[in-house]
Design a protein around this motif. Structure first.
Motif, mmCIF file in Angstrom:
data_model
loop_
_atom_site.group_PDB
_atom_site.id
_atom_site.type_symbol
_atom_site.label_atom_id
_atom_site.label_comp_id
_atom_site.label_asym_id
_atom_site.label_seq_id
_atom_site.Cartn_x
_atom_site.Cartn_y
_atom_site.Cartn_z
ATOM 1 N N VAL A 128 2.570 -8.895 6.933
ATOM 2 C CA VAL A 128 2.514 -7.936 5.827
ATOM 3 C C VAL A 128 3.789 -8.119 5.013
ATOM 4 N N VAL A 129 3.651 -8.153 3.691
ATOM 5 C CA VAL A 129 4.815 -8.270 2.816
ATOM 6 C C VAL A 129 4.914 -7.016 1.961
ATOM 7 N N ASN A 130 6.031 -6.336 2.062
ATOM 8 C CA ASN A 130 6.287 -5.166 1.220
ATOM 9 C C ASN A 130 7.071 -5.596 -0.017
ATOM 10 N N CYS A 131 6.551 -5.222 -1.184
ATOM 11 C CA CYS A 131 7.236 -5.584 -2.432
ATOM 12 C C CYS A 131 6.818 -4.620 -3.532
ATOM 13 N N ARG A 132 7.392 -4.845 -4.711
ATOM 14 C CA ARG A 132 6.954 -4.092 -5.891
ATOM 15 C C ARG A 132 5.745 -4.788 -6.499
ATOM 16 N N ASP A 133 5.023 -4.044 -7.335
ATOM 17 C CA ASP A 133 3.848 -4.615 -7.980
ATOM 18 C C ASP A 133 4.205 -5.857 -8.801
ATOM 19 N N THR A 151 2.891 -11.828 -7.882
ATOM 20 C CA THR A 151 2.561 -13.219 -8.218
ATOM 21 C C THR A 151 3.564 -14.173 -7.587
ATOM 22 N N ALA A 152 4.832 -13.801 -7.668
ATOM 23 C CA ALA A 152 5.866 -14.673 -7.095
ATOM 24 C C ALA A 152 5.731 -14.733 -5.570
ATOM 25 N N VAL A 153 5.351 -13.626 -4.951
ATOM 26 C CA VAL A 153 5.130 -13.636 -3.491
ATOM 27 C C VAL A 153 3.972 -14.589 -3.170
ATOM 28 N N GLU A 178 2.069 -19.484 -0.536
ATOM 29 C CA GLU A 178 0.805 -20.210 -0.665
ATOM 30 C C GLU A 178 0.418 -20.876 0.654
ATOM 31 N N GLY A 179 -0.826 -20.620 1.071
ATOM 32 C CA GLY A 179 -1.314 -21.233 2.312
ATOM 33 C C GLY A 179 -1.091 -20.389 3.551
ATOM 34 N N ILE A 180 -0.297 -19.342 3.447
ATOM 35 C CA ILE A 180 -0.062 -18.459 4.602
ATOM 36 C C ILE A 180 -0.888 -17.183 4.394
ATOM 37 N N PRO A 181 -1.726 -16.785 5.357
ATOM 38 C CA PRO A 181 -2.437 -15.521 5.189
ATOM 39 C C PRO A 181 -1.471 -14.345 5.304
ATOM 40 N N TYR A 182 -1.590 -13.389 4.416
ATOM 41 C CA TYR A 182 -0.742 -12.191 4.498
ATOM 42 C C TYR A 182 -1.425 -11.061 3.754
ATOM 43 N N ARG A 183 -0.987 -9.852 4.023
ATOM 44 C CA ARG A 183 -1.436 -8.698 3.249
ATOM 45 C C ARG A 183 -0.231 -8.114 2.545
ATOM 46 N N VAL A 184 -0.479 -7.622 1.351
ATOM 47 C CA VAL A 184 0.622 -7.101 0.566
ATOM 48 C C VAL A 184 0.639 -5.576 0.657
ATOM 49 N N ALA A 185 1.822 -5.015 0.744
ATOM 50 C CA ALA A 185 1.994 -3.559 0.799
ATOM 51 C C ALA A 185 2.917 -3.190 -0.358
ATOM 52 N N VAL A 186 2.316 -2.741 -1.457
ATOM 53 C CA VAL A 186 3.076 -2.462 -2.677
ATOM 54 C C VAL A 186 3.604 -1.026 -2.647
ATOM 55 N N ASP A 187 4.887 -0.884 -2.906
ATOM 56 C CA ASP A 187 5.483 0.455 -2.946
ATOM 57 C C ASP A 187 4.796 1.300 -4.017
ATOM 58 N N PRO A 188 4.295 2.486 -3.670
ATOM 59 C CA PRO A 188 3.675 3.335 -4.692
ATOM 60 C C PRO A 188 4.695 3.741 -5.755
ATOM 61 N N ALA A 238 11.773 3.522 2.521
ATOM 62 C CA ALA A 238 10.494 3.737 1.835
ATOM 63 C C ALA A 238 9.644 2.468 1.897
ATOM 64 N N GLY A 239 10.286 1.304 1.746
ATOM 65 C CA GLY A 239 9.557 0.043 1.841
ATOM 66 C C GLY A 239 8.980 -0.170 3.235
ATOM 67 N N MET A 240 9.768 0.190 4.208
ATOM 68 C CA MET A 240 9.295 0.056 5.598
ATOM 69 C C MET A 240 8.098 0.983 5.833
ATOM 70 N N ARG A 241 8.172 2.181 5.309
ATOM 71 C CA ARG A 241 7.049 3.103 5.465
ATOM 72 C C ARG A 241 5.801 2.540 4.791
ATOM 73 N N THR A 242 5.948 2.000 3.595
ATOM 74 C CA THR A 242 4.798 1.403 2.890
ATOM 75 C C THR A 242 4.188 0.286 3.737
ATOM 76 N N GLY A 243 5.046 -0.559 4.284
ATOM 77 C CA GLY A 243 4.558 -1.680 5.085
ATOM 78 C C GLY A 243 3.898 -1.229 6.378
ATOM 79 N N LEU A 244 4.459 -0.224 7.011
ATOM 80 C CA LEU A 244 3.883 0.262 8.276
ATOM 81 C C LEU A 244 2.528 0.929 8.040
ATOM 82 N N ARG A 245 2.318 1.431 6.826
ATOM 83 C CA ARG A 245 1.011 2.020 6.502
ATOM 84 C C ARG A 245 -0.070 0.949 6.409
ATOM 85 N N VAL A 246 0.326 -0.255 6.047
ATOM 86 C CA VAL A 246 -0.644 -1.338 5.856
ATOM 87 C C VAL A 246 -0.809 -2.177 7.137
#
Ligand SMILES: Nc1nc2c(ncn2[C@@H]2O[C@H](COP(=O)(O)OP(=O)(O)OP(=O)(O)O)[C@@H](O)[C@H]2O)c(=O)[nH]1
Length: 197
Positions: free
Chosen positions: A46-51, A55-57, A62-72, A80-88
Motif C-alpha cells: 500500500v502506498v500512502n500519498c497525496r492525490d 501519476t508519479a507513484v 511500474e510493474g509492481i502491484p500496489y494499492r494507493v491510499a490517498v490522504d483525504p 495522518a498518512g499512516m492512518r490513511t494507509g492502515l485504512r486501506v
C-alpha cells in the motif's frame, strides 16, 4: 497476511524543488527501492500519498502491484498518512516505512513481524524507529486516531499508545543503518553507492 505501507505524502521541503520519493538512488526511484525491499517480506503493498502524486507513484512503481491510499486531507503529517494507509491495508500486521529510507532492511522486518503483538519497533542507539516498524492494523489505526484526536502529530505518541514490543537492532546498525533517511541532496549523495541490491 502481511501488508507493507510506504508513506510518501510529505512535501520534501528540505530536499528542494523535487519530490524526494522519486529521486533516483543508483538508478532507481527511492520509493521503488523501498517497495522492493518491503515486497520481499510482505503479501501486499500500500502506498500512502497525496492525490497529485498518483501519476508519479504509478510511473515509479511500474510493474509492481500496489494499492494507493490517498490522504483525504493532505499535509496533516505522517500520523495522518499512516492512518490513511492502515485504512486501506488488508493484512493483520503492517510494516510501515518512510519513502526516504532506501536502506530499509527486509531481515529486520522479518524479526519485527515475528515479534509483533500490537506493534514491534526497532531500537538502535537508544532511539526508537516508528517508521521502520510493524503494527497490528487495528491497534495501529486506533493509536493514530487517538493521537490525532488529542491534537498531536507525533509518531512517538502513536508508539506510546500501542505499547510496542521493542526489538534491539544495535546489531544491524553496526555496518550500515537501515534507518538512514534521505532529507536533503547531501543525504542522497551519502546513500548513493551504498545499496547492495
Ligand atoms: N501522508 C503524509 N505523509 C507525510 C506527511 N509529512 C511527512 N510524511 C511522510 O513521513 C515520512 C517522514 O517525513 P519527512 O522525512 O519529514 O519527509 P517530508 O515531510 O517529506 O520532508 P520535509 O518537508 O523535508 O520535512 C516520509 O515518508 C513522508 O513522506 C504528511 O503531511 N502526510
Amino acid at each position: 497476511m502481511r501488508s507493507g505501507l510506504v508513506l510518501a505524502g510529505g512535501r520534501s521541503t528540505r530536499f528542494g524543488e523535487a519530490d524526494k520519493s522519486f529521486a533516483e538512488v543508483d538508478g532507481r526511484p527511492m520509493i521503488r527501492r523501498v517497495a522492493d525491499r518491503l515486497g520481499a517480506v510482505t503479501d501486499e503493498l500500500v502506498v500512502n500519498c497525496r492525490d497529485d502524486q498518483r501519476t508519479a507513484v504509478a510511473d515509479a512503481l511500474e510493474g509492481i502491484p500496489y494499492r494507493v491510499a490517498v490522504d483525504p486531507v493532505p499535509d496533516e503529517g505522517p500520523v495522518a498518512g499512516m492512518r490513511t494507509g492502515l485504512r486501506v491495508a488488508s493484512g493483520n500486521a503492517v510494516a510501515v516505512v518512510a519513502c526516504d529510507m532506501p536502506l530499509a532492511d527486509p531481515a529486520l522486518f522479518e524479526r519485527l513481524f515475528a515479534a509483533v503483538d500490537s506493534a514491534a519497533v526497532p531500537r538502535a542507539d537508544d532511539r526508537l524507529h516508528p517508521l521502520h516498524a510493524v503494527y497490528d492494523r487495528h491497534a495501529g489505526r486506533v493509536a493514530c486516531d487517538r493521537t490525532l484526536a488529542a491534537g498531536s502529530r507525533r509518531l512517538y505518541d502513536v508508539l506510546a499508545r500501542v505499547d510496542p514490543v521493542v526489538v534491539d537492532a544495535d546489531d544491524v546498525t553496526r555496518y550500515r543503518s537501515p534507518f538512514t533517511n534521505v532529507n536533503s541532496r547531501t543525504d542522497l549523495a551519502a546513500v548513493t553507492g551504498r545499496i547492495e541490491n
